[in-house]
Design a protein around this motif. Structure first.
Motif, PDB file in Angstrom:
ATOM      1  N   LEU A 132       0.829  -1.202   0.000  1.00 25.95           N
ATOM      2  CA  LEU A 132       0.000   0.000   0.000  1.00 25.95           C
ATOM      3  C   LEU A 132       0.866   1.256   0.000  1.00 25.95           C
ATOM      4  CD1 LEU A 132      -2.714  -1.146   2.549  1.00 25.95           C
ATOM      5  CD2 LEU A 132      -3.035  -0.800   0.100  1.00 25.95           C
ATOM      6  N   LYS A 133       1.965   1.235   0.755  1.00 28.88           N
ATOM      7  CA  LYS A 133       2.860   2.390   0.778  1.00 28.88           C
ATOM      8  C   LYS A 133       3.498   2.615  -0.583  1.00 28.88           C
ATOM      9  CE  LYS A 133       4.246   2.717   5.644  1.00 28.88           C
ATOM     10  NZ  LYS A 133       5.365   2.603   6.614  1.00 28.88           N
ATOM     11  N   ALA A 134       3.856   1.523  -1.251  1.00 29.79           N
ATOM     12  CA  ALA A 134       4.441   1.652  -2.584  1.00 29.79           C
ATOM     13  C   ALA A 134       3.444   2.269  -3.554  1.00 29.79           C
ATOM     14  CB  ALA A 134       4.899   0.282  -3.088  1.00 29.79           C
ATOM     15  N   ALA A 135       2.189   1.840  -3.448  1.00 27.19           N
ATOM     16  CA  ALA A 135       1.150   2.403  -4.309  1.00 27.19           C
ATOM     17  C   ALA A 135       0.915   3.869  -3.972  1.00 27.19           C
ATOM     18  CB  ALA A 135      -0.141   1.614  -4.153  1.00 27.19           C
ATOM     19  N   ALA A 136       0.891   4.185  -2.664  1.00 25.93           N
ATOM     20  CA  ALA A 136       0.685   5.570  -2.239  1.00 25.93           C
ATOM     21  C   ALA A 136       1.805   6.467  -2.733  1.00 25.93           C
ATOM     22  CB  ALA A 136       0.572   5.637  -0.721  1.00 25.93           C
ATOM     23  N   ALA A 137       3.027   5.955  -2.712  1.00 27.74           N
ATOM     24  CA  ALA A 137       4.182   6.734  -3.164  1.00 27.74           C
ATOM     25  C   ALA A 137       4.084   7.069  -4.644  1.00 27.74           C
ATOM     26  CB  ALA A 137       5.472   5.963  -2.887  1.00 27.74           C
ATOM     27  N   GLN A 138       3.342   6.243  -5.381  1.00 33.46           N
ATOM     28  CA  GLN A 138       3.173   6.481  -6.819  1.00 33.46           C
ATOM     29  C   GLN A 138       1.880   7.246  -7.126  1.00 33.46           C
ATOM     30  OE1 GLN A 138       4.291   3.098  -9.432  1.00 33.46           O
ATOM     31  NE2 GLN A 138       4.846   2.036  -7.531  1.00 33.46           N
ATOM     32  N   GLY A 139       1.224   7.767  -6.058  1.00 32.34           N
ATOM     33  CA  GLY A 139       0.084   8.641  -6.272  1.00 32.34           C
ATOM     34  C   GLY A 139      -1.281   8.011  -6.147  1.00 32.34           C
ATOM     35  N   ALA A 140      -1.357   6.804  -5.588  1.00 30.60           N
ATOM     36  CA  ALA A 140      -2.659   6.158  -5.411  1.00 30.60           C
ATOM     37  C   ALA A 140      -3.293   6.651  -4.109  1.00 30.60           C
ATOM     38  CB  ALA A 140      -2.504   4.643  -5.384  1.00 30.60           C
ATOM     39  N   GLY A 141      -4.273   7.550  -4.231  1.00 35.74           N
ATOM     40  CA  GLY A 141      -4.874   8.155  -3.055  1.00 35.74           C
ATOM     41  C   GLY A 141      -5.580   7.160  -2.160  1.00 35.74           C
ATOM     42  N   ASN A 142      -6.275   6.186  -2.734  1.00 34.58           N
ATOM     43  CA  ASN A 142      -6.994   5.211  -1.918  1.00 34.58           C
ATOM     44  C   ASN A 142      -6.043   4.315  -1.137  1.00 34.58           C
ATOM     45  OD1 ASN A 142      -9.544   6.108  -2.607  1.00 34.58           O
ATOM     46  ND2 ASN A 142      -9.705   4.771  -4.384  1.00 34.58           N
ATOM     47  N   ALA A 143      -4.864   4.043  -1.716  1.00 35.34           N
ATOM     48  CA  ALA A 143      -3.863   3.260  -0.990  1.00 35.34           C
ATOM     49  C   ALA A 143      -3.368   4.036   0.225  1.00 35.34           C
ATOM     50  CB  ALA A 143      -2.702   2.907  -1.912  1.00 35.34           C
ATOM     51  N   ALA A 144      -3.142   5.333   0.036  1.00 33.21           N
ATOM     52  CA  ALA A 144      -2.697   6.168   1.157  1.00 33.21           C
ATOM     53  C   ALA A 144      -3.763   6.190   2.251  1.00 33.21           C
ATOM     54  CB  ALA A 144      -2.415   7.585   0.663  1.00 33.21           C
ATOM     55  N   TYR A 145      -5.020   6.242   1.846  1.00 34.85           N
ATOM     56  CA  TYR A 145      -6.107   6.237   2.829  1.00 34.85           C
ATOM     57  C   TYR A 145      -6.118   4.932   3.617  1.00 34.85           C
ATOM     58  CZ  TYR A 145     -10.812   5.967   4.738  1.00 34.85           C
ATOM     59  OH  TYR A 145     -11.873   5.812   5.582  1.00 34.85           O
ATOM     60  N   LYS A 146      -5.889   3.805   2.962  1.00 30.98           N
ATOM     61  CA  LYS A 146      -5.885   2.516   3.652  1.00 30.98           C
ATOM     62  C   LYS A 146      -4.721   2.423   4.635  1.00 30.98           C
ATOM     63  CE  LYS A 146      -8.351   0.003   0.029  1.00 30.98           C
ATOM     64  NZ  LYS A 146      -9.534  -0.318   0.864  1.00 30.98           N
ATOM     65  N   VAL A 147      -3.560   2.947   4.238  1.00 31.23           N
ATOM     66  CA  VAL A 147      -2.421   2.967   5.156  1.00 31.23           C
ATOM     67  C   VAL A 147      -2.768   3.829   6.374  1.00 31.23           C
ATOM     68  CG1 VAL A 147      -0.024   3.693   5.472  1.00 31.23           C
ATOM     69  CG2 VAL A 147      -0.706   2.582   3.344  1.00 31.23           C
ATOM     70  N   ALA A 148      -3.369   4.973   6.120  1.00 32.80           N
ATOM     71  CA  ALA A 148      -3.748   5.877   7.214  1.00 32.80           C
ATOM     72  C   ALA A 148      -4.678   5.185   8.193  1.00 32.80           C
ATOM     73  CB  ALA A 148      -4.413   7.127   6.640  1.00 32.80           C
ATOM     74  N   ASP A 149      -5.655   4.465   7.670  1.00 30.82           N
ATOM     75  CA  ASP A 149      -6.605   3.770   8.543  1.00 30.82           C
ATOM     76  C   ASP A 149      -5.923   2.711   9.401  1.00 30.82           C
ATOM     77  OD1 ASP A 149      -8.965   5.076   8.195  1.00 30.82           O
ATOM     78  OD2 ASP A 149      -9.998   3.448   7.166  1.00 30.82           O
ATOM     79  N   ILE A 150      -4.996   1.978   8.811  1.00 38.16           N
ATOM     80  CA  ILE A 150      -4.283   0.934   9.559  1.00 38.16           C
ATOM     81  C   ILE A 150      -3.542   1.554  10.741  1.00 38.16           C
ATOM     82  CG2 ILE A 150      -2.384  -0.722   9.472  1.00 38.16           C
ATOM     83  CD1 ILE A 150      -3.259  -1.347   6.584  1.00 38.16           C
ATOM     84  N   TYR A 151      -2.832   2.667  10.485  1.00 38.79           N
ATOM     85  CA  TYR A 151      -2.078   3.320  11.556  1.00 38.79           C
ATOM     86  C   TYR A 151      -3.007   4.045  12.538  1.00 38.79           C
ATOM     87  CZ  TYR A 151       2.529   2.418   9.576  1.00 38.79           C
ATOM     88  OH  TYR A 151       3.669   1.806   9.122  1.00 38.79           O
ATOM     89  N   ASN A 152      -4.069   4.605  12.044  1.00 40.09           N
ATOM     90  CA  ASN A 152      -4.967   5.361  12.915  1.00 40.09           C
ATOM     91  C   ASN A 152      -5.631   4.463  13.946  1.00 40.09           C
ATOM     92  OD1 ASN A 152      -6.348   7.722  13.776  1.00 40.09           O
ATOM     93  ND2 ASN A 152      -8.131   7.139  12.582  1.00 40.09           N
ATOM     94  N   TYR A 153      -6.072   3.282  13.502  1.00 38.97           N
ATOM     95  CA  TYR A 153      -6.828   2.399  14.391  1.00 38.97           C
ATOM     96  C   TYR A 153      -5.980   1.260  14.951  1.00 38.97           C
ATOM     97  CZ  TYR A 153     -10.696   4.987  12.369  1.00 38.97           C
ATOM     98  OH  TYR A 153     -11.535   5.996  11.961  1.00 38.97           O
ATOM     99  N   GLY A 154      -4.706   1.210  14.582  1.00 37.02           N
ATOM    100  CA  GLY A 154      -3.832   0.164  15.105  1.00 37.02           C
ATOM    101  C   GLY A 154      -4.350  -1.226  14.816  1.00 37.02           C
ATOM    102  N   ARG A 155      -4.677  -1.490  13.573  1.00 36.87           N
ATOM    103  CA  ARG A 155      -5.345  -2.736  13.217  1.00 36.87           C
ATOM    104  C   ARG A 155      -4.409  -3.935  13.215  1.00 36.87           C
ATOM    105  NH1 ARG A 155      -9.216  -0.202   8.478  1.00 36.87           N
ATOM    106  NH2 ARG A 155     -10.825   0.570   9.890  1.00 36.87           N
ATOM    107  N   ALA A 156      -4.962  -5.042  13.737  1.00 39.74           N
ATOM    108  CA  ALA A 156      -4.319  -6.359  13.674  1.00 39.74           C
ATOM    109  C   ALA A 156      -2.860  -6.338  14.102  1.00 39.74           C
ATOM    110  CB  ALA A 156      -4.450  -6.941  12.267  1.00 39.74           C
ATOM    111  N   GLY A 157      -2.619  -5.726  15.251  1.00 39.62           N
ATOM    112  CA  GLY A 157      -1.276  -5.775  15.803  1.00 39.62           C
ATOM    113  C   GLY A 157      -0.370  -4.643  15.370  1.00 39.62           C
ATOM    114  N   VAL A 158      -0.787  -3.835  14.421  1.00 42.44           N
ATOM    115  CA  VAL A 158       0.001  -2.682  14.012  1.00 42.44           C
ATOM    116  C   VAL A 158      -0.111  -1.607  15.097  1.00 42.44           C
ATOM    117  CG1 VAL A 158       0.277  -0.843  12.298  1.00 42.44           C
ATOM    118  CG2 VAL A 158      -0.350  -3.157  11.573  1.00 42.44           C
ATOM    119  N   THR A 159       1.009  -1.064  15.522  1.00 47.72           N
ATOM    120  CA  THR A 159       0.990  -0.046  16.557  1.00 47.72           C
ATOM    121  C   THR A 159       0.341   1.230  16.038  1.00 47.72           C
ATOM    122  OG1 THR A 159       3.024  -0.928  17.531  1.00 47.72           O
ATOM    123  CG2 THR A 159       2.413   1.326  18.131  1.00 47.72           C
TER     124      THR A 159
END
Length: 250
Positions: free
Chosen positions: A15-42
């Protein structure tokens, strides 16, 4: 979890690789993972915010809506209005509804425009079948807010929204039956709809049920509802329960 085990940690590099290439929805998914600390992610609010911003900048309506909510909660009404507008333009239904409500009420904008807001609700109901849009159409018709006043049409919209599960519509429909807006007054139907809304923790409905029972002289049930409202922190509930104790009712 499509074709592989669910694993947010493994998803992040892709997802980060996609976000780095300008994929807005990928960046949003990364943000959600970090925001809510999903599935063991701090959970990491700063990283999440940076990716929400990146998502917004790269066309994600979901990210635009999230940032709008954040600004709205912080009282930055004009900025929030702008983000909701962008989210709406990108087809985010939450953004469309929130933008239209703010436009209708003149929140975050110099001038309210109820007529345009009403047309937005109409289009959203037609194109997305959104229950909130039907509810807002119903309330607008009852009040003549941005459209001709039409209680029968307003109630019809509220019927649709309430049967789709919209809690505000259930509450408002209960008031319609209670006061005869667009229908013959029917206390039994009013109580039934207000109870459905109350079951979904709509505080206004809980207080309204207390008022209904108090008007019927059933102070025992009135007090039960006022006590429930008080337990949820309702100032109106405190006031009503205080009156009951003052008068020795129930």
């Amino acid at each position: 979890g499509c074709g592989v085990e669910i694993d947010p940690i493994a998803a992040i590099p892709y997802l980060k690789a996609a976000a780095a290439q300008g994929a807005g929805n990928a960046a949003y998914k990364v943000a959600d993972i970090y925001n809510y600390g999903r599935a063991g992610v701090t959970a990491d609010g700063d990283t999440a915010l940076a990716y929400y911003v990146k998502g917004h900048e790269n066309g994600s309506g979901d990210a635009s809506y999230f940032l709008g909510r954040l600004l709205l909660n912080e009282g930055e009404l004009e900025k929030a209005f702008e983000y909701f507008y962008v989210a709406a333009q990108r087809g985010n239904v939450d953004g469309i509804i929130t933008f239209a409500i703010m436009l209708q009420q003149g929140i975050g904008t110099d001038e309210a425009d109820p007529a345009t807001a009403y047309r937005i609700f109409e289009n959203t109901a037609r194109n997305y079948g959104d229950q909130r849009a039907y509810c807002q159409l119903g309330i607008a018709c009852l009040q003549g807010n941005g459209c001709p006043e039409d209680e029968a049409l307003g109630k019809a919209y509220l019927d649709t929204a309430a049967n789709m599960g919209n809690v505000l519509a259930m509450h408002t429909l209960g008031l319609c039956y209670l006061n005869g807006y667009g229908c013959v007054p029917d206390t039994i139907a009013a109580i039934a709809w207000l109870e459905r809304a109350a079951d979904n923790e709509k505080i206004e409905s809980i207080n309204a049920l207390g008022d209904v029972y108090e008007a019927k002289g059933d102070f025992k049930n009135a007090v039960l509802y006022y006590e429930k409202a008080v337990a949820m922190g309702s100032l109106e509930g405190y006031c009503n329960l205080g009156y009951c104790y003052e008068q020795g009712q129930g």
